[in-house]
Enzyme design. Structure first.
Site, mmCIF file in Angstrom:
data_model
loop_
_atom_site.group_PDB
_atom_site.id
_atom_site.type_symbol
_atom_site.label_atom_id
_atom_site.label_comp_id
_atom_site.label_asym_id
_atom_site.label_seq_id
_atom_site.Cartn_x
_atom_site.Cartn_y
_atom_site.Cartn_z
ATOM 1 N N ARG A 182 1.053 -1.334 -0.035
ATOM 2 C CA ARG A 182 0.210 0.031 -0.059
ATOM 3 C C ARG A 182 0.861 1.365 -0.021
ATOM 4 O O ARG A 182 1.790 1.260 0.350
ATOM 5 C CB ARG A 182 -1.065 0.143 1.349
ATOM 6 C CG ARG A 182 -2.138 -1.015 1.058
ATOM 7 C CD ARG A 182 -3.183 -0.586 2.065
ATOM 8 N NE ARG A 182 -2.298 -1.229 3.321
ATOM 9 C CZ ARG A 182 -1.760 -0.555 4.335
ATOM 10 N NH1 ARG A 182 -1.755 0.864 4.219
ATOM 11 N NH2 ARG A 182 -0.810 -1.006 5.593
ATOM 12 N N LYS A 327 -8.645 -2.553 1.434
ATOM 13 C CA LYS A 327 -8.524 -1.656 2.616
ATOM 14 C C LYS A 327 -9.059 -0.335 2.485
ATOM 15 O O LYS A 327 -9.542 0.502 3.252
ATOM 16 C CB LYS A 327 -6.934 -1.481 2.891
ATOM 17 C CG LYS A 327 -6.199 -2.668 3.172
ATOM 18 C CD LYS A 327 -6.773 -3.160 4.796
ATOM 19 C CE LYS A 327 -5.740 -3.913 5.560
ATOM 20 N NZ LYS A 327 -6.227 -5.010 6.325
ATOM 21 N N HIS A 346 -9.994 -3.852 13.107
ATOM 22 C CA HIS A 346 -9.032 -4.577 11.918
ATOM 23 C C HIS A 346 -8.634 -5.681 12.710
ATOM 24 O O HIS A 346 -7.501 -5.732 13.404
ATOM 25 C CB HIS A 346 -8.064 -3.525 11.901
ATOM 26 C CG HIS A 346 -6.948 -3.945 10.819
ATOM 27 N ND1 HIS A 346 -5.683 -3.938 11.070
ATOM 28 C CD2 HIS A 346 -7.197 -4.730 9.705
ATOM 29 C CE1 HIS A 346 -4.905 -4.622 9.825
ATOM 30 N NE2 HIS A 346 -5.955 -5.004 9.001
ATOM 31 N N SER A 364 -1.256 -4.944 9.901
ATOM 32 C CA SER A 364 -0.826 -6.000 8.543
ATOM 33 C C SER A 364 0.405 -6.692 8.759
ATOM 34 O O SER A 364 1.596 -6.206 9.222
ATOM 35 C CB SER A 364 -0.819 -5.006 7.365
ATOM 36 O OG SER A 364 -1.779 -4.274 7.296
ATOM 37 N N LYS A 368 -3.029 -11.953 12.181
ATOM 38 C CA LYS A 368 -4.495 -12.193 11.850
ATOM 39 C C LYS A 368 -4.908 -13.553 10.989
ATOM 40 O O LYS A 368 -5.742 -14.036 11.516
ATOM 41 C CB LYS A 368 -5.172 -10.862 11.532
ATOM 42 C CG LYS A 368 -4.785 -9.688 12.312
ATOM 43 C CD LYS A 368 -5.648 -8.480 11.802
ATOM 44 C CE LYS A 368 -5.138 -8.096 10.246
ATOM 45 N NZ LYS A 368 -3.832 -7.542 10.117
ATOM 46 N N THR A 369 -4.463 -13.374 9.884
ATOM 47 C CA THR A 369 -4.939 -14.371 8.915
ATOM 48 C C THR A 369 -4.330 -15.969 9.366
ATOM 49 O O THR A 369 -5.150 -16.723 9.492
ATOM 50 C CB THR A 369 -4.479 -14.238 7.462
ATOM 51 O OG1 THR A 369 -4.965 -13.102 7.263
ATOM 52 C CG2 THR A 369 -5.012 -15.048 6.539
ATOM 53 N N ASP A 383 -9.629 -10.672 8.570
ATOM 54 C CA ASP A 383 -9.137 -9.102 8.641
ATOM 55 C C ASP A 383 -10.143 -8.175 8.955
ATOM 56 O O ASP A 383 -9.530 -7.236 9.709
ATOM 57 C CB ASP A 383 -8.712 -8.968 7.177
ATOM 58 C CG ASP A 383 -7.705 -7.573 7.170
ATOM 59 O OD1 ASP A 383 -6.679 -7.804 7.987
ATOM 60 O OD2 ASP A 383 -7.757 -6.915 6.515
ATOM 61 N N ARG A 448 1.221 -12.360 -1.865
ATOM 62 C CA ARG A 448 -0.339 -12.744 -1.103
ATOM 63 C C ARG A 448 -0.846 -13.542 -1.916
ATOM 64 O O ARG A 448 -0.954 -13.664 -3.053
ATOM 65 C CB ARG A 448 -0.817 -11.188 -1.158
ATOM 66 C CG ARG A 448 -0.175 -10.298 -0.259
ATOM 67 C CD ARG A 448 -0.987 -10.209 1.032
ATOM 68 N NE ARG A 448 -0.371 -9.130 1.977
ATOM 69 C CZ ARG A 448 -0.746 -8.906 3.048
ATOM 70 N NH1 ARG A 448 -1.921 -9.426 3.667
ATOM 71 N NH2 ARG A 448 -0.543 -7.840 3.925
HETATM 72 N N1 LIG Z 1 4.850 -16.356 15.976
HETATM 73 C C1 LIG Z 1 4.063 -16.221 14.805
HETATM 74 N N2 LIG Z 1 2.653 -15.739 14.847
HETATM 75 C C2 LIG Z 1 2.210 -15.490 13.905
HETATM 76 N N3 LIG Z 1 2.701 -15.268 12.730
HETATM 77 C C3 LIG Z 1 3.967 -15.699 12.321
HETATM 78 C C4 LIG Z 1 4.749 -15.955 13.582
HETATM 79 N N4 LIG Z 1 5.889 -16.312 12.980
HETATM 80 C C5 LIG Z 1 5.915 -16.078 11.585
HETATM 81 N N5 LIG Z 1 4.767 -15.647 11.365
HETATM 82 C C6 LIG Z 1 4.486 -15.305 10.065
HETATM 83 O O1 LIG Z 1 3.961 -14.009 9.819
HETATM 84 C C7 LIG Z 1 2.945 -13.648 8.887
HETATM 85 C C8 LIG Z 1 1.718 -13.002 9.310
HETATM 86 O O2 LIG Z 1 0.885 -12.864 8.526
HETATM 87 P P1 LIG Z 1 -0.723 -12.782 8.260
HETATM 88 O O3 LIG Z 1 -1.157 -13.848 9.460
HETATM 89 O O4 LIG Z 1 -1.114 -12.733 6.929
HETATM 90 O O5 LIG Z 1 -0.813 -11.416 8.937
HETATM 91 P P2 LIG Z 1 -1.925 -10.373 8.911
HETATM 92 O O6 LIG Z 1 -3.235 -11.295 8.639
HETATM 93 O O7 LIG Z 1 -2.255 -9.803 10.342
HETATM 94 O O8 LIG Z 1 -1.701 -9.285 8.003
HETATM 95 C C9 LIG Z 1 2.854 -15.101 8.085
HETATM 96 O O9 LIG Z 1 3.635 -15.095 7.135
HETATM 97 C C10 LIG Z 1 3.325 -16.092 9.314
HETATM 98 O O10 LIG Z 1 3.632 -17.188 8.909
HETATM 99 C C1 LIG Z 2 -3.703 -6.124 2.802
HETATM 100 C C2 LIG Z 2 -3.088 -5.551 4.000
HETATM 101 O O1 LIG Z 2 -3.206 -6.041 5.069
HETATM 102 P P1 LIG Z 2 -3.547 -7.147 5.954
HETATM 103 O O2 LIG Z 2 -2.317 -8.080 6.044
HETATM 104 O O3 LIG Z 2 -4.084 -6.543 7.342
HETATM 105 O O4 LIG Z 2 -4.811 -7.748 5.228
HETATM 106 C C3 LIG Z 2 -2.454 -4.394 3.821
HETATM 107 O O5 LIG Z 2 -2.116 -3.700 4.774
HETATM 108 O O6 LIG Z 2 -2.368 -3.742 2.293
HETATM 109 MN MN LIG Z 3 -4.483 -10.695 7.030
#
Ligand SMILES: Nc1ncnc2c1ncn2[C@@H]1O[C@H](COP(=O)(O)OP(=O)(O)O)[C@@H](O)[C@H]1O
Ligand SMILES: C=C(OP(=O)(O)O)C(=O)O
Ligand SMILES: [Mn+2]
Ligand SMILES: [Ca+2]
Length: 623
Positions: A182, A327, A346, A364, A368-369, A383, A448
């Site tokens: 972003r 977003k 969020h 981000s 979360k995911t 999210d 992604r």
């Molecule tokens: N201890 C941990 N807890 C959560 N995620 C972790 C950890 N260590 C590494 N990761 C990595 O960090 C990233 C978290 O991304 P994601 O879950 O997509 O974040 P969000 O959804 O908050 O944007 C993933 O690639 C995950 O594999």
């Molecule tokens: C998609 C985004 O974040 P998130 O991983 O929280 O979905 C982003 O920040 O562009």
């Molecule tokens: Mn996410």
């Protein structure tokens, strides 16, 4: 292969004459005694290849029976309905200076044979459609590819968009261009008489102001660009699974990639809902391939993402990163929902077998995911959520996972969701096998995957749930000073929610190359529209009313900062989260820390006790 004029076919030049067996046709066989005939399969019901190809595609069945019989109350014919729909799209794409919309027709300009049946202008009689872009876009038709299916969008992407391929898993791999994250410094919001008082402006706020006139300049630029094209994609979809607070969104874009991304990320209407869609509540004009004009007032680069709440429109110029759309709409929900006393979050959200709901707030890339996708629990969303009087609801219809270093073993549900229909952004794959190398950061670290939520086997559909029991704040600590988990009282929860200490992880925002400590109010400062205390007050009120417990979970570094310590292992974080869900952590033994005054457990099942207290692991340089 060539026909020799006698109904016989031969390979190469004169091979038949040189003694090789003739390839025999049915006609030539009949003349001889039929030894090797094959009557078991009926002949193809076509006389020509064109006819054969025309058999391949069955006309889509009418989606819902046409309502009303002649003479009944307000019958709407299929023809009239389609005309209304095209008029609505033409109005969406209207030039504000000329006050007219383009002539829009349905269908793919490449498919000449299928002459479009309906045009937006009832006086239009046309026999041919120019396929080249002309500068005076009012003289041409803009073809509208309306709510195409994933299969159709795949074909569009692969035929017309450079850098689009089918990965070995079936996902559509594509590139988002120069921008792979972003651009928060290019996100602008129109300041008018209303928003001046309602929104959060100034230091710390994500809302960079622009005036109405400049918005219209950029809107015109985007609309002119889109209208100059042969074809545009239009998605009409919904946000929010709470039926009473559903928002209708229209996304106009120039790339099949963008259309498929939003197909996955927003809630997909049923055919009947689509027929009755009517006028959208909010419209995005994504002209991301085309830059904004740097000489335009307020512009500081060739990228601009502009939000106009009064017009209910967003314009995107100069970035093709699809995350801007999802977003951007989230920002809109952060404005609309609090007006209705609904808190926008969020956060990811999941629910246990007994109906216990957990929220996972986090900036981000903080987990979360990853952590809401849990094979032992129902996924409500990864999210963006709303928390209202009846409980929680997901805003979206899909998930958007970071996939750097993704592995089948550690994250099987996300791995398996990256199949046909999913969009894979900016990943690197083997040129022959098309197998993705998830460890490759050549394009970006912010690779992604976007997939519909039902690709996760235990998704809870409809994506709604009761009031949360646990509110988990995910902080990715780049300094390694926060304990892996601590229990918070309500005041501490508010303190951490408002200050939002965490890290920006590499790649999610333009220019971020390594985890960078930041304070992101509400763990999503880039997306909030009102002052953080407005959201915090609502959160406190809801947590208190429904007796939710707050937790701070560090998914970042421990035993020292980024570069010397190491990131907390995902399996340990999962064990911590399991203990929160099960209730065992609530009843564990705690000790108070000196640093934040938070309580940390002395033991968590499956986690080495020595890492629970940063005092054991952090080596502070001696003074
Ligand atoms: N201890 C941990 N807890 C959560 N995620 C972790 C950890 N260590 C590494 N990761 C990595 O960090 C990233 C978290 O991304 P994601 O879950 O997509 O974040 P969000 O959804 O908050 O944007 C993933 O690639 C995950 O594999
Ligand atoms: C998609 C985004 O974040 P998130 O991983 O929280 O979905 C982003 O920040 O562009
Ligand atoms: Mn996410
Ligand atoms: Ca200690």
């Amino acid at each position: 292969m060539a026909a020799n004029g006698n109904g016989e076919f031969s390979f190469g030049k004169g091979t038949a004459r040189k003694g090789l067996a003739k390839i025999q046709t049915a006609a030539s066989q009949k003349k001889q005694s039929a030894i090797c005939h094959d009557d078991s399969t009926p002949p193809v019901k076509a006389q020509t290849i064109d006819e054969l190809h025309s058999l391949q595609k069955k006309r889509s069945a009418p989606t819902t029976p046409i309502k009303g019989t002649p003479g009944s109350f307000s019958p709407v014919s299929e023809e009239a309905r389609q005309k209304q729909q095209l008029q609505s799209i033409s109005a969406s794409l209207a030039s504000l200076t000329r006050e007219t919309g383009p002539k829009v027709v349905r269908g793919d300009p490449a498919r000449k044979a299928e002459t479009p049946k309906f045009a937006a202008d009832p006086s239009d009689h046309f026999s041919f459609t120019p396929t080249i872009s002309v500068s005076d876009s009012s003289l041409k038709f803009t073809h509208v590819l309306y709510n195409l299916s994933p299969a159709e969008l795949y074909e569009q992407a692969i035929k017309y968009e450079q850098g689009s391929f089918i990965a070995s898993s079936g996902a559509l791999a594509t590139l988002s261009g120069a921008k792979t994250g972003r651009s928060p410094r290019d996100k602008r919001v129109v300041k008018d008489e209303t928003t001046e008082h309602e929104l959060w402006w100034g230091k710390g706020s994500p809302n960079i102001e622009m005036d109405e006139h400049t918005f219209l300049v950029n809107r015109e630029r985007a609309v002119d660009y889109l209208n100059s094209l042969d074809k545009v994609f239009v998605n009409d979809q919904f946000l929010n699974w709470d039926p009473q607070n559903r928002v209708k969104v229209r996304i106009v874009s120039a790339r099949a990639y963008h259309s498929l991304f939003m197909h996955n990320m927003c809630i997909r209407p049923t055919p009947e809902e689509l027929e009755n869609f009517g006028t959208p509540d909010f419209t995005i004009y994504n002209a991301g391939q085309f830059p904004c004009n740097r000489y335009t007032h307020y512009m500081t680069s060739s990228t601009s993402i502009d939000l106009n709440l009064a017009r209910r429109e967003m314009v995107i110029l100069g970035t093709q990163y699809a995350g801007e759309m999802k977003k951007g709409l989230f920002s809109v929900m952060h404005y609309l929902m609090p007006k209705r006393q609904i808190l926008s979050l969020h956060s990811g959200c999941n629910m246990g077998k007994d109906g216990d709901v957990a929220l996972f707030f986090g900036l981000s890339g903080t987990g979360k995911t990853t952590l809401s996708t849990d094979h032992n629990r129902y996924l409500i969303g990864d999210d963006e959520h709303c928390w209202g009087d009846n409980g929680v609801s997901n805003i979206e219809g899909g998930c958007y996972a970071k996939c750097i270093d993704l592995s089948r073993e550690k994250e099987p549900d996300i791995w398996n969701a990256i199949k046909f229909g999913a969009v894979l952004e900016n990943v690197v794959f083997d040129e022959h096998t098309r197998e993705v190398d998830y460890s490759d950061k050549s394009v970006t670290e912010n690779t992604r995957a976007a997939y519909p939520i039902e690709y996760i086997p235990n998704a809870k559909i409809p994506c709604v749930g009761p009031h949360p029991k646990n509110v988990i704040l995910l902080a990715c600590d780049a300094f390694g000073v926060l304990p892996p988990v601590s229990k918070l009282n309500l005041a501490q929860t508010m303190y951490h929610f408002i200050s939002g200490y965490t890290a920006l992880v590499a790649g999610t925002e333009d220019g971020i190359k390594e985890p960078t400590a930041t304070f992101s109010a509400c763990f999503g400062a880039a997306f909030i529209m009102l002052h953080p205390t407005k959201y915090a007050a609502m959160l406190a009120e809801k947590m208190q009313k429904h007796g939710a417990t707050g937790w701070l979970v560090n998914t970042g570094w421990s035993g020292g900062s980024y570069g010397c310590g190491s990131r907390i292992k995902l399996p340990y974080t999962r064990k911590i989260i399991d203990a929160i869900h099960s209730g065992s952590l609530l009843n564990a033994n705690y000790k108070k820390t000196d640093v934040f005054g938070v309580e940390i457990p002395t033991e968590v099942e499956g986690v080495p006790s020595e890492i629970l207290d940063p005092e054991n692991t952090v080596s502070f340089p001696s003074l």
